[in-house]
Design an enzyme around this catalytic site. Sequence first.
Site: not given
Length: 345
Positions: A6-10, A12-13, A92, A116, A188
């Site tokens: 799962a990649v959020s764009g930040g 850590d992920s 969430c 992440g 968020c």
Amino acid sequence: MTIAVAVSGGMDSLLALALLQERDEELLAVHGHFLPPSTAWERVAEGLARACDTLGVPFHALDLHQAFDDRVIKPFVAEYRAGLTPNPCAMCNPRMKFGVLFDAARNLGADRLATGHYVSMEDREQGRMLVRGRDAAKDQSYFLSMVPVEKLRLAEFPLARTFKRDVPAFLQGLGLTPPLPSESQEICFVPDDDYQHFLTARCDMSGPGPAALPDGRVIGEHQGLWRHTQGQRRGLGIPWSEPLYVLDKDVASNTLIVGPKEFLDAKGCVAGQVNLMCPARDWPGSVLVQTRYRQKAKPAKAWLSGGKLYFDFLEPHTRPTPGQVAAVYDEAGTVLGGGIIEEAL
């Protein structure tokens, strides 16, 4: 075995993805966008697609904003209207990341989900269990304490032994630039973290009412119970001979209960919506309970009765806030369970 990351764009992920790619795992990346489509979302998705192309990992962008609205935002608003102070991040995780997003990843062929989060899964007497991450300042086990252990046992947490301070240098060394280099805001989906404006724009919130001492004496007026949370001191606007704190909310009479600092401590609390990582009968006689993210876990006696968790605090403890999570640990940092605080005792 295929792992969806799962990649959020930040940062850590993205580092979690890169670390798994170095292990030569069978990977795919999933970006679940939880807010309505926008130009900003398109930019993030494009940046993630480029990073995944660099790593040679298939990338999937998923529009999950309606599910997020139904499972997180609407309950968030409803709980504030009911006089609670909800924790949307903790909800969430079970409902979206390890719920809707994980289901979507499985439909794409994934067997496991990596995130992440700064936590780890380790073998304990109770089986494979969630444990605090090595970076104590960033540990996020509190936010995962409401995720069913069956889901967590299908999870990978590559940042378990990583310190947050080292992440930018790791990414730079790999030639990767996250589309969202800065830390995400507190909630968020709330613009500029102005939750009061967000709530009033979504629906009608409760209005003014009496502010009273624990003995029932009315000493002022509040402008809406939802504007206050237990333990709050600033912004009450009630002149008094000593500082006043929010102690409780009586939703039925729309009354804000306030009092001096000596009334703030609680002897215990009750939590519902219980999520057990192992049977409560297997817990140690004394556990550690954490009732806020930035709070140190403190010793308590805990027992399960009628589907609710009861805590008897063993040392002074600030009054817990209904709607927040009570996460339960042992001395080794193993998460034993969690629940949503219903009342302080």
